[in-house]
Design an enzyme around this catalytic site. Structure first.
Site, PDB file in Angstrom:
ATOM      1  N   SER A 263      49.291  -9.216  15.474  1.00  0.00           N
ATOM      2  CA  SER A 263      49.688  -7.921  16.026  1.00  0.00           C
ATOM      3  C   SER A 263      48.856  -6.816  15.411  1.00  0.00           C
ATOM      4  O   SER A 263      48.232  -6.989  14.370  1.00  0.00           O
ATOM      5  CB  SER A 263      51.178  -7.691  15.786  1.00  0.00           C
ATOM      6  OG  SER A 263      51.380  -6.760  14.758  1.00  0.00           O
ATOM      7  N   LYS A 264      48.869  -5.698  16.097  1.00  0.00           N
ATOM      8  CA  LYS A 264      48.086  -4.553  15.633  1.00  0.00           C
ATOM      9  C   LYS A 264      48.448  -4.168  14.209  1.00  0.00           C
ATOM     10  O   LYS A 264      47.649  -3.613  13.482  1.00  0.00           O
ATOM     11  CB  LYS A 264      48.373  -3.351  16.525  1.00  0.00           C
ATOM     12  CG  LYS A 264      47.808  -3.448  17.912  1.00  0.00           C
ATOM     13  CD  LYS A 264      48.268  -2.258  18.719  1.00  0.00           C
ATOM     14  CE  LYS A 264      48.043  -2.515  20.195  1.00  0.00           C
ATOM     15  NZ  LYS A 264      48.627  -1.459  21.020  1.00  0.00           N
ATOM     16  N   ARG A 265      49.680  -4.470  13.860  1.00  0.00           N
ATOM     17  CA  ARG A 265      50.135  -4.079  12.529  1.00  0.00           C
ATOM     18  C   ARG A 265      49.448  -4.859  11.411  1.00  0.00           C
ATOM     19  O   ARG A 265      49.587  -4.521  10.250  1.00  0.00           O
ATOM     20  CB  ARG A 265      51.659  -4.240  12.438  1.00  0.00           C
ATOM     21  CG  ARG A 265      52.381  -3.151  13.211  1.00  0.00           C
ATOM     22  CD  ARG A 265      53.862  -3.402  13.297  1.00  0.00           C
ATOM     23  NE  ARG A 265      54.192  -4.462  14.242  1.00  0.00           N
ATOM     24  CZ  ARG A 265      54.185  -4.312  15.562  1.00  0.00           C
ATOM     25  NH1 ARG A 265      53.863  -3.141  16.087  1.00  0.00           N
ATOM     26  NH2 ARG A 265      54.491  -5.301  16.369  1.00  0.00           N
ATOM     27  N   ASP A 266      48.708  -5.904  11.786  1.00  0.00           N
ATOM     28  CA  ASP A 266      47.998  -6.665  10.768  1.00  0.00           C
ATOM     29  C   ASP A 266      46.611  -6.097  10.509  1.00  0.00           C
ATOM     30  O   ASP A 266      45.845  -6.642   9.723  1.00  0.00           O
ATOM     31  CB  ASP A 266      47.848  -8.127  11.211  1.00  0.00           C
ATOM     32  CG  ASP A 266      49.198  -8.794  11.416  1.00  0.00           C
ATOM     33  OD1 ASP A 266      50.047  -8.646  10.528  1.00  0.00           O
ATOM     34  OD2 ASP A 266      49.389  -9.434  12.449  1.00  0.00           O
TER      35      ASP A 266
END
Length: 503
Positions: A263-266
RNA sequence: UCCCAUAUAGUCUAGUGGUUAGGAUAUGGCCCUUUCAAGGCCGAGACCCGAGUUCAAUUCUCGGUAUGGGAACCA
């Protein structure tokens, strides 16, 4: 029938690698079948809208070499391509659903919905749904008197429109990569189609748009597989089942370590975006471009994450991928995002480029480091000497800074092992020898030094490493004589004399 | 918890009812290069588990298990 596919991101942030791959597969499929490829923006969630995300997506794909035939930035026969600008269209179709009885108004407030879920959970129902059973206990046009529904709608009371999902029906569809998928309609809840702000939900908008835009194949991530039955039901409700697009659900890209989908959060853990991206909090993430990746390497890496042409072929450009591409050869299982392979691709593609093709990108790297840009001839020599030993564009500078600047520090480990006590004297002597060299060429320098070494009965194995340290400050790199030739006589002599400072 | 999907070395994968299960990458060693990289050679490393069908199952069937996804007025 000619192929029409679309890439339909929502402008909620940076375009992450999974999105790039989805776009790539759509692009390859369209090109392969000489069809059209559309960029549609799914901005129906106004609360998650991110300024600039749309341009970012377009620029990122462009850098990757992925081009569209029509879309939000290009126009085309299906304008507008931004869902927020198609609001009226969905409203019309929603009305059609109400009239046919396939949809209904629901007036429940968020609090009431929460209460309903809590009530169901309390009575032991594990996954509470707004469905054919529970809708009879809620406030909607199925339970309220006709007049009250009309009154509420006329009065502008907030409402949503839900799909009236049939109670007992088997929904089946053929997925191009997974085969037949069957789900019972009792597993599908009465999904909201139109939100109370007048915007459609994804489910409504993607079906209406795919139909009105004539999309023939929906190629998207596996996270949509579960809601596909709902979409099939919608096509059915509209009477569009005959022209329903084919579906192909792509295996998800998983986190390199641990579990879960990427995910973008990574993004702060490993590169994820093609180009640098700054999020709403002002935090900037480097993109593959900034990290020194070549777009053709990224694309090749991504193409093979979930697809392969069947043989041992690995190095492929977009033309070759297009030729080889087929939905049938897309894998079914999730794939881990392992950058080690991407690095290898980058190294391969760096070496595939000619020295001339690398001049501009290397200049950009030099600029970033504030290093004065020398002549192209100098750069060409530098590139040809370094190209074989770098993985990233930035490595040219990281490992070859000494071509442009006199070393100020000397590699500690190498110094300890190779900088013998006699080395300073040797360097002075070598400098004297070099001073007499007229023809400043690698071969001349080499024979000059070797001649001197044998005359003094020294060991090349001792002198050469010291020579390298004096000239480059490092323990590795291209042949030192080549470096000396490139930086020139004056600079070489300077460095040899300066080497007496090495302790 | 329910629904759906998936399962070949660490990773990406090819492939088959009978194969020494192939390639790439990563990794270990050697050669080359008096360095590093590249290159060459060699090595270690896999069919999730259990039943069933079959002369024969990694491959087909069923059941487990594990993993991933979904179960929003998010996409």
């Amino acid at each position: 029938m000619s192929v029409v596919v679309r890439f339909a991101p929502s402008p909620t942030g940076g375009l992450h690698i999974g999105g790039v791959r989805t776009a790539l597969y759509n692009y390859l499929f369209a090109r392969k079948h000489k069809g059209r490829f559309i960029l549609r923006i799914e901005d129906t969630d106004q609360t998650r809208f991110v300024e600039g995300a749309e341009d970012y997506i377009i620029n990122s794909l462009k850098w990757c070499g992925i081009e569209f035939n029509e879309g939000v930035h290009l126009g085309g026969p299906c304008v507008p391509y931004r869902q927020s600008e198609r609001k009226e269209l969905y409203a019309g179709y929603a009305r059609q659903l109400i009239e046919s009885g396939a949809g209904y108004y629901a007036f429940d407030t968020p609090t009431e919905l929460d209460e309903m879920r809590a009530r169901l959970e309390a009575s032991g129902i594990k996954s509470p749904q707004y469905n054919s059973i529970t809708r009879s206990t809620m406030k909607n046009s199925l339970t309220l008197p006709q007049e009250e529904v009309q009154r509420r709608v006329d009065a502008g009371d907030p409402y949503v429109i839900r799909l009236k999902v049939p109670r007992k029906e088997e929904v089946r569809f053929h997925d191009e990569v997974r085969g037949w998928v069957v789900i019972h309609s009792s597993q599908v809840d009465d999904k909201v189609l139109m939100k109370s702000d007048g915007m459609p939900t994804y489910h409504m908008a993607n079906v209406v748009d795919d139909h009105t835009m004539g999309i023939t194949h929906v190629i998207r991530g596996e996270e949509w597989l579960s809601s596909t039955p709902l979409h099939v039901l919608l096509y059915r409700a509209f009477g569009w089942e005959d022209t329903m697009p084919k579906f192909a659900h792509l295996p998800l890209i998983l986190k390199p370590e641990g579990t879960g989908k990427l995910s973008k959060r990574d993004a702060d853990k490993f590169p994820q975006f093609p180009l640098a991206f700054t999020d709403a909090e002002g935090k900037t993430y480097k993109g593959f471009k900034e990290l020194g990746y070549l777009p053709e390497a990224l694309i090749n890496f991504l193409a093979l994450l979930g697809w392969n042409p069947g043989g041992d072929e690995e190095i492929m450009d977009l033309d070759r991928m297009t030729e080889a591409f087929s939905l049938e050869r897309i894998g079914k299982s999730g794939t881990k995002y392992d950058l080690a392979k991407a690095e290898w691709f980058n190294q391969v593609y760096l070496r595939k480029r000619t020295d001339e093709e690398l001049i501009e990108p290397v200049k950009i790297e030099l600029q970033k480091e504030g290093i004065e840009i020398p002549t192209d001839a100098f750069l060409l020599r530098f590139i040809s000497l370094m190209k074989e030993r770098v993985t990233f564009l930035k490595d040219f500078i990281a490992q070859g800074r000494y071509f442009f600047e006199t070393p100020q520090v000397y590699d500690e480990g190498f110094k300890q092992n190779k900088w013998v006590p006699e080395a300073p004297v040797w360097m002075i002597e070598i400098a004297k020898q070099f001073e007499t060299v007229e023809n400043w060429q690698t071969s001349e320098l080499e024979s000059c030094l070797k001649h001197w070494v044998s005359k003094h009965e020294l060991s090349l194995g001792k002198v050469l490493p010291a020579f390298r340290l004096a000239i480059t400050g490092l323990g590795y790199g291209p042949v030192t004589f080549e470096v000396a030739q490139t930086i020139g006589k004056t600079e070489t002599l300077l460095r040899l004399n300066k080497a007496t400072e090495i302790k």
